[in-house]
Design a protein around this motif. Sequence first.
Motif, short mmCIF file in Angstrom:
data_model
loop_
_atom_site.label_atom_id
_atom_site.label_comp_id
_atom_site.label_asym_id
_atom_site.label_seq_id
_atom_site.Cartn_x
_atom_site.Cartn_y
_atom_site.Cartn_z
N ALA A 19 0.82 -1.21 0.00
CA ALA A 19 0.00 0.00 0.00
C ALA A 19 0.86 1.25 0.00
CB ALA A 19 -0.92 -0.01 1.22
N LEU A 20 1.92 1.25 0.76
CA LEU A 20 2.78 2.42 0.85
C LEU A 20 4.15 2.07 0.29
CD1 LEU A 20 1.82 3.60 4.45
CD2 LEU A 20 0.97 4.52 2.28
N ALA A 21 4.30 2.23 -1.00
CA ALA A 21 5.54 1.84 -1.66
C ALA A 21 6.60 2.91 -1.48
CB ALA A 21 5.29 1.60 -3.13
N LYS A 22 7.84 2.46 -1.39
CA LYS A 22 8.98 3.35 -1.33
C LYS A 22 9.86 3.10 -2.54
CE LYS A 22 9.12 3.44 3.75
NZ LYS A 22 9.97 3.19 4.94
N GLU A 23 10.69 4.05 -2.85
CA GLU A 23 11.61 3.87 -3.97
C GLU A 23 12.91 3.25 -3.49
OE1 GLU A 23 13.72 6.49 -7.54
OE2 GLU A 23 12.42 7.45 -6.06
N ASN A 24 13.33 2.19 -4.17
CA ASN A 24 14.59 1.52 -3.83
C ASN A 24 14.64 1.14 -2.35
OD1 ASN A 24 15.44 1.91 -6.48
ND2 ASN A 24 16.41 3.87 -5.97
N SER A 25 13.71 0.32 -1.92
CA SER A 25 13.63 -0.01 -0.50
C SER A 25 13.24 -1.46 -0.28
CB SER A 25 12.62 0.90 0.21
OG SER A 25 12.47 0.51 1.56
N ALA A 26 13.93 -2.11 0.67
CA ALA A 26 13.56 -3.47 1.06
C ALA A 26 12.26 -3.47 1.86
CB ALA A 26 14.68 -4.09 1.89
N ASP A 27 11.82 -2.29 2.28
CA ASP A 27 10.53 -2.21 2.98
C ASP A 27 9.37 -2.59 2.07
OD1 ASP A 27 11.85 -1.37 5.24
OD2 ASP A 27 11.45 0.77 4.92
N ASN A 28 9.61 -2.59 0.78
CA ASN A 28 8.56 -2.99 -0.17
C ASN A 28 8.33 -4.49 -0.17
OD1 ASN A 28 8.27 -0.32 -0.99
ND2 ASN A 28 9.78 -0.52 -2.63
N PHE A 29 9.24 -5.25 0.45
CA PHE A 29 9.06 -6.70 0.53
C PHE A 29 8.16 -7.01 1.72
CE2 PHE A 29 13.54 -6.82 -1.39
CZ PHE A 29 13.04 -6.85 -2.68
N VAL A 30 6.87 -7.07 1.45
CA VAL A 30 5.86 -7.25 2.49
C VAL A 30 5.00 -8.47 2.15
CG1 VAL A 30 3.85 -6.24 3.63
CG2 VAL A 30 5.78 -4.78 2.98
N ARG A 31 4.72 -9.27 3.14
CA ARG A 31 3.81 -10.41 2.95
C ARG A 31 2.38 -9.88 3.02
NH1 ARG A 31 6.17 -16.11 4.88
NH2 ARG A 31 8.39 -15.59 5.00
N GLY A 32 1.79 -9.69 1.86
CA GLY A 32 0.46 -9.12 1.80
C GLY A 32 -0.66 -10.14 1.76
N LYS A 33 -0.34 -11.41 1.74
CA LYS A 33 -1.33 -12.48 1.67
C LYS A 33 -1.01 -13.54 2.71
CE LYS A 33 -2.04 -13.96 -2.52
NZ LYS A 33 -1.68 -14.48 -3.87
N THR A 34 -1.93 -14.44 2.92
CA THR A 34 -1.72 -15.54 3.87
C THR A 34 -1.88 -16.86 3.13
OG1 THR A 34 -2.57 -14.24 5.71
CG2 THR A 34 -2.50 -16.64 5.99
N TYR A 35 -0.87 -17.68 3.23
CA TYR A 35 -0.96 -18.99 2.59
C TYR A 35 -1.81 -19.92 3.45
CZ TYR A 35 0.13 -23.42 0.44
OH TYR A 35 0.02 -24.64 -0.19
N ALA A 36 -2.78 -20.55 2.81
CA ALA A 36 -3.69 -21.46 3.53
C ALA A 36 -3.99 -22.68 2.67
CB ALA A 36 -4.98 -20.73 3.90
N GLY A 37 -2.92 -23.30 2.18
CA GLY A 37 -3.10 -24.53 1.43
C GLY A 37 -3.51 -24.35 -0.01
N GLN A 38 -3.21 -23.21 -0.60
CA GLN A 38 -3.65 -22.95 -1.98
C GLN A 38 -3.02 -23.90 -3.00
OE1 GLN A 38 -3.08 -20.67 0.26
NE2 GLN A 38 -4.64 -19.08 0.17
N PHE A 39 -1.85 -24.45 -2.70
CA PHE A 39 -1.20 -25.34 -3.66
C PHE A 39 -1.42 -26.79 -3.26
CE2 PHE A 39 1.98 -21.66 -3.93
CZ PHE A 39 1.21 -21.00 -4.90
N SER A 40 -2.07 -27.54 -4.09
CA SER A 40 -2.44 -28.92 -3.75
C SER A 40 -1.25 -29.87 -3.63
CB SER A 40 -3.43 -29.46 -4.79
OG SER A 40 -2.84 -29.47 -6.08
N ASP A 41 -0.11 -29.49 -4.20
CA ASP A 41 1.06 -30.38 -4.17
C ASP A 41 2.09 -29.95 -3.13
OD1 ASP A 41 1.80 -28.06 -5.50
OD2 ASP A 41 3.16 -29.09 -6.89
#
Length: 490
Positions: A19-41
């Motif tokens: 939501a709040l992007a920065k320029e040239n920043s590792a702060d942009n690496f954000v887990r915005g979703k939650t994994y809940a078994g989406q991949f069957s394998d």
Amino acid sequence: MKKQALSLLLALSLMSVPALAKENSADNFVRGKTYAGQFSDLPEGHTFYENVAALYEYGLSVGQADGTYGLTAPMTVGQAVIFAGRIRSLYRTGDPEAGPAAFTAAAIGLKDAQRVYAPYLWYLQAEGVLDKALDEQLANVATRAQMAHVLANLLPETVLPPVNDSLITQAYASRRRITDVTEYTPYYNDILKLYRCGISVGSDETGSFLPDSPITRGAAAAMLTRMVDPSLRLTPDWHLPELYSAEGAAYEDLVTAGTYIAAPETAADYDQAVRYMLSQGENTLSLKYDQDFTVSSAQEALNNALLAVKRHCEQGYNNASCSYNAAGTMILKFSSIAGDRTEEYRSETLSAAIAVHDALWQQGTITPASTQREIAWAYYQWIAANCTYDDAGDNTSVSHLPYSLFHNGKAVCDGYTGAYNLLLKLEGIDCYALPNATHIWTVATLDGETVHIDATWGDQGNTGTKQYFAMTPEQSYSLHPWPKENELPQ
């Protein structure tokens, strides 16, 4: 083809943008979703479970169209480029697609597969983080070495610091880890960078990278998520002393193996035959000459063999006996002043030298960054600080052996030189002993330069003097001339 390309795009599409992007920043690496078994394998407990789940949560993949991630499927070079382009764009702009999007229109005229990969490739090249080496291989299955090349320059050092730099440098220099990567391996510097930054620790206990093996999507996910998440980066579980220790070295390991010559004639022949004997861990050399072998022939052969052994005085041999017959059969047996205790002294000498070697490494006096000249200087100084010249030593004294330097703290010139050369050879430094009628010293190759080192004359109390270290052959000759035939044959 268009349907397949669309499927691929959907499989790799992103679902969230910070939501709040920065320029040239590792702060942009954000887990915005939650994994809940989406991949069957992707079963819980799988080796790459945490990494593949993180890839989903960072919005870098939604998997394949059939609901799987494709853990064991090979990753193509083009797919690796797509993932890399998204990570770069996410860092630079906060949007994983913004960077490549600027190149999308230019890809319209390309074939379907090329159209998918091209914007990401061109974006990475425009950013200066990827060259053109893989341009013609985008549709091919990626090797692990190619994956390293795609990732190596993706992020700046401030984001991807070499947290394992010292450990990896030491491990690689020891040739006890990452042994399947050499300077001849494609992208070997990129591979080593992944180790230094915690992106890879290899595939087994020795850290093998398997550079030519195809990379699976599961293994790729591990590398990709370690790029964006410092908590996933790894440090190899390697015991530092094991990497630098010379424990287990044997005298025969310290000799460049020669070729057995049954009837040596020249100095080079004798050198080959003696080196063959030493490299086999033996102290007996059998020779076979033509008939009419005389006393003078036997004496000449014995003298030549002794000179050849003397050049390897670190081996602890300085005596020889022989038996021969007129038919030309000659048996040479090498020993030392220590007589029946020769092998005992040799064993104790090597153990003591290994202890000195390991101590200087442990103390940091010698490091993986040390040049050969710096290593040779460190041992030169150690000998000066730990030995004194034995003025009382006569022709029967063990001071002529390296054993005396390590165990008695005193020696004469061949004891000094034998001990010094033994330490250098434990470091893989090429050297030999050069004698004249009254003295003996070291000739070594340091960082590609042939130099003369006199550890005996260099011992000026508790420190070694620079005057007798790394002399040119001309400087050395002016101090102690030697017969040309005493040099190591080329």
